[in-house]
Design a protein around this motif. Structure first.
Motif, short mmCIF file in Angstrom:
data_model
loop_
_atom_site.label_atom_id
_atom_site.label_comp_id
_atom_site.label_asym_id
_atom_site.label_seq_id
_atom_site.Cartn_x
_atom_site.Cartn_y
_atom_site.Cartn_z
N ILE A 168 12.20 -4.55 30.55
CA ILE A 168 13.04 -3.43 30.13
C ILE A 168 13.45 -2.66 31.37
O ILE A 168 12.71 -2.62 32.36
CB ILE A 168 12.23 -2.57 29.13
CG1 ILE A 168 12.29 -3.25 27.76
CG2 ILE A 168 12.71 -1.13 29.08
CD1 ILE A 168 11.63 -2.55 26.65
N VAL A 169 14.64 -2.05 31.33
CA VAL A 169 15.12 -1.26 32.47
C VAL A 169 14.63 0.18 32.29
O VAL A 169 15.03 0.87 31.34
CB VAL A 169 16.65 -1.29 32.57
CG1 VAL A 169 17.11 -0.50 33.80
CG2 VAL A 169 17.17 -2.72 32.62
N TRP A 170 13.76 0.62 33.20
CA TRP A 170 13.23 1.98 33.14
C TRP A 170 14.09 2.93 33.97
O TRP A 170 14.91 2.48 34.79
CB TRP A 170 11.78 1.98 33.64
CG TRP A 170 10.81 1.38 32.67
CD1 TRP A 170 10.87 1.43 31.31
CD2 TRP A 170 9.61 0.67 32.98
NE1 TRP A 170 9.79 0.79 30.76
CE2 TRP A 170 8.99 0.32 31.76
CE3 TRP A 170 8.97 0.30 34.16
CZ2 TRP A 170 7.79 -0.38 31.69
CZ3 TRP A 170 7.77 -0.40 34.10
CH2 TRP A 170 7.18 -0.74 32.88
N PHE A 171 13.85 4.22 33.79
CA PHE A 171 14.58 5.23 34.58
C PHE A 171 14.38 4.97 36.07
O PHE A 171 13.26 4.69 36.51
CB PHE A 171 14.08 6.64 34.24
CG PHE A 171 14.58 7.14 32.93
CD1 PHE A 171 15.94 7.39 32.73
CD2 PHE A 171 13.73 7.34 31.87
CE1 PHE A 171 16.43 7.84 31.52
CE2 PHE A 171 14.20 7.80 30.64
CZ PHE A 171 15.55 8.04 30.47
N GLY A 172 15.47 5.09 36.80
CA GLY A 172 15.42 4.89 38.25
C GLY A 172 15.52 3.43 38.65
O GLY A 172 15.59 3.13 39.84
N GLU A 173 15.50 2.51 37.67
CA GLU A 173 15.64 1.08 37.98
C GLU A 173 17.10 0.67 37.78
O GLU A 173 17.80 1.23 36.94
CB GLU A 173 14.73 0.25 37.09
CG GLU A 173 13.26 0.52 37.35
CD GLU A 173 12.34 -0.41 36.58
OE1 GLU A 173 11.35 -0.86 37.17
OE2 GLU A 173 12.61 -0.68 35.40
N SER A 174 17.48 -0.34 38.52
CA SER A 174 18.87 -0.80 38.42
C SER A 174 19.04 -1.72 37.22
O SER A 174 18.16 -2.51 36.90
CB SER A 174 19.26 -1.56 39.68
OG SER A 174 19.20 -0.69 40.77
N LEU A 175 20.19 -1.59 36.59
CA LEU A 175 20.54 -2.54 35.54
C LEU A 175 20.90 -3.86 36.20
O LEU A 175 21.26 -3.88 37.38
CB LEU A 175 21.72 -2.02 34.71
CG LEU A 175 21.39 -0.93 33.69
CD1 LEU A 175 21.02 0.40 34.33
CD2 LEU A 175 22.59 -0.74 32.77
N ASP A 176 20.85 -4.94 35.44
CA ASP A 176 21.31 -6.23 35.96
C ASP A 176 22.78 -6.08 36.35
O ASP A 176 23.60 -5.67 35.51
CB ASP A 176 21.14 -7.28 34.86
CG ASP A 176 21.61 -8.65 35.32
OD1 ASP A 176 20.75 -9.49 35.58
OD2 ASP A 176 22.83 -8.87 35.42
N PRO A 177 23.12 -6.36 37.61
CA PRO A 177 24.50 -6.11 38.04
C PRO A 177 25.52 -6.92 37.24
O PRO A 177 26.62 -6.43 36.95
CB PRO A 177 24.51 -6.54 39.52
CG PRO A 177 23.12 -6.81 39.90
CD PRO A 177 22.27 -6.89 38.68
N GLY A 178 25.16 -8.14 36.85
CA GLY A 178 26.08 -8.96 36.05
C GLY A 178 26.35 -8.32 34.70
O GLY A 178 27.49 -8.28 34.22
N ASP A 179 25.30 -7.78 34.08
CA ASP A 179 25.44 -7.16 32.76
C ASP A 179 26.33 -5.92 32.82
O ASP A 179 27.24 -5.77 32.00
CB ASP A 179 24.07 -6.74 32.20
CG ASP A 179 23.23 -7.92 31.77
OD1 ASP A 179 23.79 -9.02 31.60
OD2 ASP A 179 22.01 -7.75 31.61
N ILE A 180 26.07 -5.04 33.77
CA ILE A 180 26.86 -3.80 33.80
C ILE A 180 28.30 -4.11 34.23
O ILE A 180 29.24 -3.51 33.70
CB ILE A 180 26.17 -2.69 34.64
CG1 ILE A 180 26.91 -1.35 34.50
CG2 ILE A 180 26.00 -3.05 36.10
CD1 ILE A 180 26.87 -0.74 33.12
N ASP A 181 28.48 -5.08 35.11
CA ASP A 181 29.85 -5.46 35.50
C ASP A 181 30.63 -5.99 34.29
O ASP A 181 31.79 -5.63 34.09
CB ASP A 181 29.83 -6.55 36.58
CG ASP A 181 29.46 -5.98 37.94
OD1 ASP A 181 29.29 -4.74 38.04
OD2 ASP A 181 29.31 -6.78 38.89
#
Ligand code: BJW
Ligand code: ZN
Length: 252
Positions: free
Chosen positions: A168-181
């Motif tokens: 899971i993506v927690w606060f302060g962690e980066s989202l998967d760049p492919g997903d957010i793109d």
């Protein structure tokens, strides 16, 4: 009344070449899954912002795992609601439909959605923290245990012996760049963005409505309450997602 705004939304969805839906915890509220910031969003007096952080896990992995196991068992007992089901059908009934979710509960998949971007991960997966990178399906783990037994179980370990954490993506962690793109590209390319059941407080997901609006899309908010983006959207359907989405589908 949201029924008035519905006419505009129906016209624009009918004419759209691409429709995107971005969901948050509110879509699962009527399935009995508590939202993060509303009443019932607390667990043993902790808020999500106390627990969904790398620091919290480093300090007390057992506490964080107990919270996730408790949530997993609640989610396991929940069923997708009418809102999830409408969004699953939109994949085949609306052109260029893309679903983006901040939710980790897996209820969109259980409702039948396949074209789905999960920005914050999935509660049914665990991931090794020791660097071997192994991701494990934990959907059967604890399946037969009663809800109360979930707390205090052993800390889960990877095949390599390393400690596992929720994927899971927690606060302060980066989202998967492919997903957010891909999510940003979908928002930029759509004619209508349906923003459903999110407080629109958590970034970068909260930027998607702004991206879509700047690119000329009609942004529609489906929520039981006002949010920071309400003044900026083109239409507001004020009501529970499990009622509004079937009403929208029925008019298309
Ligand atoms: C209904 C309903 C019904 C109820 N029908 N509706 C830019 C500006 C400011 C801050 C930041 C920024 N960029 C990054 C940040 C920091 C941070 C952030 O956004 N903080 C803000 C809170 C200020 N973001 C991050 O840290 C992100 N990472 C990142 O940006 O990386 C780069 C970076 C690296 C290092 C340092 C800094 C940046 C990661 C965010 C990950 C969020 N993860 C969580 C928890 C883990 C998941 C889990 O355990 O389940 O994800 S937080 C929690 O909030 C969860 C949710 O997905 C997320 C969003 O919540 P959501 O879905 O909106 O739920 P609620 O409860 O808030 O709202 C429910 C809504 O439903 C309400 O509006 C109700 O009215 C409505 N509703 N019933 C319709 N029946
Ligand atoms: Zn490992």
């Amino acid at each position: 009344m949201w029924q008035n705004a519905l006419t505009l939304v129906v016209d624009r969805v009918r004419a759209a070449r691409s429709v995107v839906a971005a969901t948050g915890a509110g879509i699962s509220a009527e399935s009995g899954v508590p939202t993060f910031r509303g009443a019932g969003g607390l667990w043993r007096n902790f808020s999500a912002s106390d627990l969904a952080t790398p620091d919290a896990f480093a300090r007390d992995p057992r506490l964080v795992w107990d919270w996730y196991r408790w949530r997993r068992e609640r989610i396991r007992r929940a069923q997708p609601n009418a809102g999830h089901l409408v969004l699953a059908r939109f994949e085949t009934t609306l052109p260029g439909f893309q679903l983006v979710t901040q939710n980790v509960d897996g209820l969109h998949q259980r409702a039948g959605s396949r074209r789905l971007i999960e920005l914050h991960g999935n509660i049914w997966r665990a991931r090794c923290t020791a660097g071997c990178g192994l991701v494990t399906d934990v959907s059967r783990e604890g399946a037969d245990a009663p809800l109360e037994d979930a707390a205090g179980a052993e800390l889960p370990t990877c095949e390599c012996g390393g400690l596992q954490r929720p994927d899971i993506v927690w606060f302060g962690e980066s989202l998967d760049p492919g997903d957010i793109d891909r999510a940003i590209a979908a928002a930029r390319g759509c004619d209508v963005l349906l923003v459903i059941g999110t407080s629109a407080l958590v970034y970068p997901a909260a930027a998607l409505p702004l991206v879509a609006r700047r690119a000329g899309a009609l942004v529609v908010e489906i929520n039981v309450e006002d949010t920071p983006i309400t003044p900026q959207v083109g239409a507001v359907l004020r009501g529970p997602a499990a009622e509004v989405l079937p009403a929208l589908e029925a008019r298309l």
